[in-house]
Design a protein around this motif. Sequence first.
Motif, short mmCIF file in Angstrom:
data_model
loop_
_atom_site.label_atom_id
_atom_site.label_comp_id
_atom_site.label_asym_id
_atom_site.label_seq_id
_atom_site.Cartn_x
_atom_site.Cartn_y
_atom_site.Cartn_z
N VAL A 1 0.63 -1.24 0.05
CA VAL A 1 -0.02 0.09 -0.16
C VAL A 1 1.00 1.32 -0.15
N ARG A 2 1.96 1.20 0.88
CA ARG A 2 2.76 2.36 0.77
C ARG A 2 3.53 2.60 -0.49
N ASP A 3 3.85 1.60 -1.09
CA ASP A 3 4.62 1.63 -2.58
C ASP A 3 3.51 2.03 -3.88
N GLY A 4 1.94 1.80 -3.36
CA GLY A 4 1.18 2.36 -4.48
C GLY A 4 0.93 1.07 -5.17
N ASP A 5 1.01 0.14 -4.85
CA ASP A 5 0.77 -1.25 -5.70
C ASP A 5 -0.81 -1.78 -5.47
N LEU A 6 -1.01 -1.27 -4.19
CA LEU A 6 -2.51 -1.43 -3.61
C LEU A 6 -3.05 -0.32 -3.03
N PRO A 7 -4.49 -0.09 -3.31
CA PRO A 7 -4.87 1.31 -2.59
C PRO A 7 -5.12 0.79 -0.91
N ALA A 8 -5.12 -0.31 -0.66
CA ALA A 8 -5.58 -0.53 0.68
C ALA A 8 -5.68 -1.95 0.97
N TYR A 9 -5.45 -2.21 2.29
CA TYR A 9 -5.69 -3.83 2.67
C TYR A 9 -6.33 -4.01 3.91
N VAL A 10 -7.08 -5.10 3.98
CA VAL A 10 -7.83 -5.39 5.19
C VAL A 10 -7.34 -6.63 5.94
N GLU A 11 -7.22 -6.55 7.21
CA GLU A 11 -6.91 -7.88 8.09
C GLU A 11 -7.51 -8.10 9.27
N GLN A 12 -8.08 -9.36 9.06
CA GLN A 12 -8.98 -9.96 10.18
C GLN A 12 -8.22 -10.82 11.20
N ARG A 37 -6.29 -0.50 6.40
CA ARG A 37 -5.09 0.50 5.97
C ARG A 37 -5.37 1.06 4.56
N PHE A 38 -5.34 2.31 4.24
CA PHE A 38 -5.24 2.93 2.83
C PHE A 38 -4.58 3.74 2.58
N ALA A 39 -4.42 3.99 1.24
CA ALA A 39 -3.49 5.07 0.85
C ALA A 39 -4.32 6.42 0.80
N ALA A 40 -4.17 7.39 1.34
CA ALA A 40 -4.63 8.72 1.01
C ALA A 40 -4.69 9.35 -0.03
N SER A 41 -3.43 9.05 -0.70
CA SER A 41 -3.29 9.78 -2.06
C SER A 41 -4.37 9.61 -3.13
N ASP A 42 -4.98 8.42 -3.10
CA ASP A 42 -6.11 8.29 -4.21
C ASP A 42 -7.45 8.28 -3.25
N ARG A 43 -7.92 9.48 -2.93
CA ARG A 43 -9.17 9.74 -2.14
C ARG A 43 -10.44 8.94 -2.73
N THR A 44 -10.61 8.66 -3.99
CA THR A 44 -11.91 8.14 -4.66
C THR A 44 -11.74 6.36 -4.19
N GLN A 45 -10.47 5.65 -4.37
CA GLN A 45 -10.54 4.48 -3.98
C GLN A 45 -10.57 4.53 -2.52
N ALA A 46 -9.86 5.33 -1.73
CA ALA A 46 -9.98 5.20 -0.21
C ALA A 46 -11.46 5.41 0.14
N GLY A 47 -12.21 6.10 -0.51
CA GLY A 47 -13.82 6.16 0.07
C GLY A 47 -14.38 5.21 -0.54
N VAL A 48 -14.16 4.45 -1.70
CA VAL A 48 -14.97 3.26 -2.04
C VAL A 48 -14.51 2.16 -1.28
N VAL A 49 -13.31 2.06 -0.62
CA VAL A 49 -13.05 1.01 -0.04
C VAL A 49 -13.52 0.95 1.54
N ASN A 50 -13.38 2.18 1.98
CA ASN A 50 -13.72 2.65 3.51
C ASN A 50 -15.48 2.28 3.53
N GLY A 51 -16.17 2.77 2.33
CA GLY A 51 -17.58 2.33 2.46
C GLY A 51 -18.05 0.98 2.44
#
Length: 364
Positions: free
Chosen positions: A100-111, A119-133
């Motif tokens: 995620v830090r390198d920009g290869d993925l917009p976010a990751y989820v751990e259970q 955890r998500f990359a704030a540099s892409d607000r659109t994808q971050a919003g989609v993943v959060n929602g």
Amino acid sequence: MTLTANLRERTAARPAPSSAFLALSKAGFLGFIRDKATLFFTFLFPMMFLVLFGLLFGNEGVSRTSIGVVGDGPVISALERSDAVELTWLDSAEAAREQVRDGDLPAYVEQNGDTITLRFAASDRTQAGVVNGLVAGVVNQANIAATGQAPRFTLDSAQVEDESLKPIQYLTPGIMSWAISISAVFGAALTFVNWRKKQVLRRLRLAPVRPVTVLGSRLLVALGVAVLQFVVFVGVAMLPVFGLRLSGQWWLAIPLLLLGTLSFFAIGMLVGAFCKTEEAASGVANLITLPMAFLSGALLPLDAIPQWLQNVSLIFPMRHLNEGMLDVMVRDQGIGALLLPAMVLLGFTAVVGLIAAKVFRWEA
């Protein structure tokens, strides 16, 4: 010879308007098809965008967001069943965080047990919003399911269009509007500038040919090329690799197409009236058509631009042409959908055409 006799002789020598009109139209069309550069920018250049966008967006899977997942549990399983995201399984949270830090993925989820970490990359607000929602919705559903209570509210979600529609349905009218603007604006502007430089306009003015005949013949060529563009673009888009499907009243796009051509031709006349060289006319034509394409929804969705620019785009003929063709070619609307765009295009043509006629110069 008296002045009266001279006038009578010139009047008698004047060819029939219809024959002169057909001769000039034929000459203009032959000149068009012999110009390889014009053919390229009229057909092949915009066709490359149609093919490129059609191939890029033809696969529905490319629109899914890819996120990393670590661990396993009900939330991870629910994300996998949702089919809204593409999951990439990773061995550890450290490896996921690095991607995620390198920009290869917009976010990751751990259970980890009952703890869900996002955890998500704030540099892409659109994808971050989609993943959060999406993750928040899945977690809320899992919490409700854990209580053993039935959900009180249900959501019935579906698209209003035919589910079999592909992105090519929406790409074709926009790219075709842009292609028609290129052909009409450049064709009119460069033709009149070239004719003025070579004193063709001066000779035509002195010849026994009415100015309206000259203008009408060039306009007929522009309208004929627009119809040919429509046939070629729709034919290519309907190939199985793209899969364009026309609505029941798709033919209503043709009269709207002709009105749009009139508007762009008027712009070309105005450009040709001011510019003295082909280079200047080409630059001004590009300066008009390219921003118009991006701000009118032809190459970029309107919701991707600020609202004030969306309001500004209402003055552009390309926006009304594009939306009108979408209504009849894709949304299966009838002739009523053409009234507003047709009125706007006619009004635009009248205003810009009148200005162009006032400032038009026959000689350099």
